[in-house]
Scaffold this motif. Structure first.
Motif, short mmCIF file in Angstrom:
data_model
loop_
_atom_site.label_atom_id
_atom_site.label_comp_id
_atom_site.label_asym_id
_atom_site.label_seq_id
_atom_site.Cartn_x
_atom_site.Cartn_y
_atom_site.Cartn_z
N PHE A 86 3.04 -0.64 3.08
CA PHE A 86 3.84 -0.40 1.74
C PHE A 86 3.58 0.77 1.27
N ALA A 87 2.23 1.10 0.81
CA ALA A 87 1.52 2.16 -0.03
C ALA A 87 1.87 3.40 0.88
N GLN A 88 1.75 3.63 2.13
CA GLN A 88 1.88 4.72 2.77
C GLN A 88 3.26 4.98 3.01
N GLU A 89 4.18 4.11 3.24
CA GLU A 89 5.57 4.28 3.46
C GLU A 89 6.34 4.85 1.95
N PHE A 90 5.75 3.89 0.98
CA PHE A 90 6.38 4.50 -0.32
C PHE A 90 6.16 5.72 -0.59
N ARG A 91 4.72 6.14 -0.33
CA ARG A 91 4.22 7.70 -0.42
C ARG A 91 5.05 8.60 0.33
N GLN A 92 5.10 8.39 1.57
CA GLN A 92 5.90 9.09 2.49
C GLN A 92 7.42 9.33 2.04
N GLY A 93 7.97 8.21 1.72
CA GLY A 93 9.28 8.30 1.14
C GLY A 93 9.46 9.17 -0.02
N CYS A 94 8.66 8.87 -1.07
CA CYS A 94 8.48 9.87 -2.23
C CYS A 94 8.45 11.12 -1.87
N ARG A 95 7.54 11.42 -1.00
CA ARG A 95 6.89 12.88 -0.64
C ARG A 95 8.43 13.42 0.12
N SER A 96 9.08 12.80 0.91
CA SER A 96 10.21 13.37 1.66
C SER A 96 11.36 13.80 0.61
N GLN A 157 -0.51 11.88 -9.95
CA GLN A 157 -1.57 12.99 -9.72
C GLN A 157 -1.28 13.75 -8.54
N GLU A 158 -0.84 13.32 -7.54
CA GLU A 158 -0.77 14.21 -6.12
C GLU A 158 0.67 15.28 -6.61
N PHE A 159 1.72 14.53 -7.00
CA PHE A 159 2.95 15.55 -7.18
C PHE A 159 2.95 16.29 -8.42
N GLY A 160 1.95 15.96 -9.53
CA GLY A 160 1.85 16.86 -10.56
C GLY A 160 0.84 18.07 -10.40
N ASN A 164 -6.30 19.01 -6.39
CA ASN A 164 -6.51 20.36 -5.66
C ASN A 164 -7.26 20.28 -4.31
N LEU A 165 -6.64 19.34 -3.33
CA LEU A 165 -7.20 19.06 -2.16
C LEU A 165 -6.45 19.40 -0.76
N SER A 166 -7.01 19.72 0.41
CA SER A 166 -6.36 20.05 1.67
C SER A 166 -5.54 18.85 1.82
N GLN A 167 -4.29 18.89 2.52
CA GLN A 167 -3.66 17.66 2.97
C GLN A 167 -4.47 16.56 3.45
N ARG A 168 -5.40 16.91 4.63
CA ARG A 168 -6.16 16.09 5.23
C ARG A 168 -7.00 15.30 4.03
N LEU A 170 -6.49 15.21 0.92
CA LEU A 170 -5.53 14.24 0.08
C LEU A 170 -5.11 12.97 0.73
N ASP A 171 -4.78 13.07 2.15
CA ASP A 171 -4.31 11.78 2.74
C ASP A 171 -5.78 10.81 2.79
N ALA A 172 -6.68 11.51 3.34
CA ALA A 172 -7.85 10.68 3.10
C ALA A 172 -8.24 9.99 1.72
N ARG A 173 -8.06 10.61 0.74
CA ARG A 173 -8.36 10.16 -0.51
C ARG A 173 -7.44 9.17 -1.02
N PHE A 174 -5.98 9.33 -0.59
CA PHE A 174 -5.10 8.32 -0.79
C PHE A 174 -5.34 6.74 -0.13
#
Length: 188
Positions: A86-96, A157-160, A164-168, A170-174
């Motif tokens: 749920f968290a992953q898909e919600f994030r991906q939907g918001c990112r898209s 925090q991510e969208f704001g 300040n992390l690389s995508q990799r 950032l994904d791991a931190r999430f």
């Protein structure tokens, strides 16, 4: 001018969505939407009572798209694993559709966008109840609040631009952050 019978609610909402993507939520106006649709501004009111109502309709549509996306991914997944999905898909939907994410995450907008708020709340309630992870107990309510706060807080925090992390990284931190919150949830 677009002939009235060719114009539908879906076309109006899709155009509003496109204008938000191009110019930001704060720059959506009835006049800008009317110009993009090649209709008179007053004709927009055949599809929305106000600019706020239009944003609410866009928000509800966005939540429904998230819900559809989530339901496809959650088939056959249960328990705490489903919370991560749920968290992953919600994030991906918001990112898209990052330009729409503020509709879901700004508490001031959420008070004004009542149907969007209700749709998002219903989505969460369905998720937690269907997984039998939380009931009406105080512990269950605290756990669901922790989960939502963690998910929304991370996305803000991510969208704001606060992380300040690389995508990799950032994904791991999430994943790590959400796992910490999910580990606090005990099925009832």
């Amino acid at each position: 001018m677009v002939k009235r019978r060719a114009l539908t609610q879906d076309i109006v909402l899709e155009q509003a969505n496109q204008l938000i993507a191009e110019n930001g939520i704060e720059n959506l106006t009835v006049r800008a939407l009317a110009d993009a649709l090649q209709i008179r501004p007053q004709s927009v009111y055949n599809y929305a009572d106000s600019l706020n109502d239009l944003l609410d309709q866009v928000g509800v549509r966005f939540v429904q798209q998230l819900a559809d996306r989530l339901m496809r991914r959650l088939v056959g997944v249960g328990g705490k694993e489903a919370l991560m999905v749920f968290a992953q898909e919600f994030r991906q939907g918001c990112r898209s559709q990052q330009y729409l994410a503020p509709i879901l995450m700004d508490p001031n907008d959420m008070r004004q966008l009542k149907r969007t708020h209700e749709a998002l709340s219903t989505l969460y309630i369905q998720m937690f109840k269907s997984l039998h992870l939380v009931g009406g107990s105080d512990q269950g309510l605290v756990a669901s609040t922790l989960y939502r706060s963690t998910l929304f807080g991370f996305l803000v925090q991510e969208f704001g631009g606060f992380l300040n992390l690389s995508q990799r990284k950032l994904d791991a931190r999430f994943e790590q952050t959400m796992q910490l919150a999910i580990d606090q949830i005990n099925p009832e």
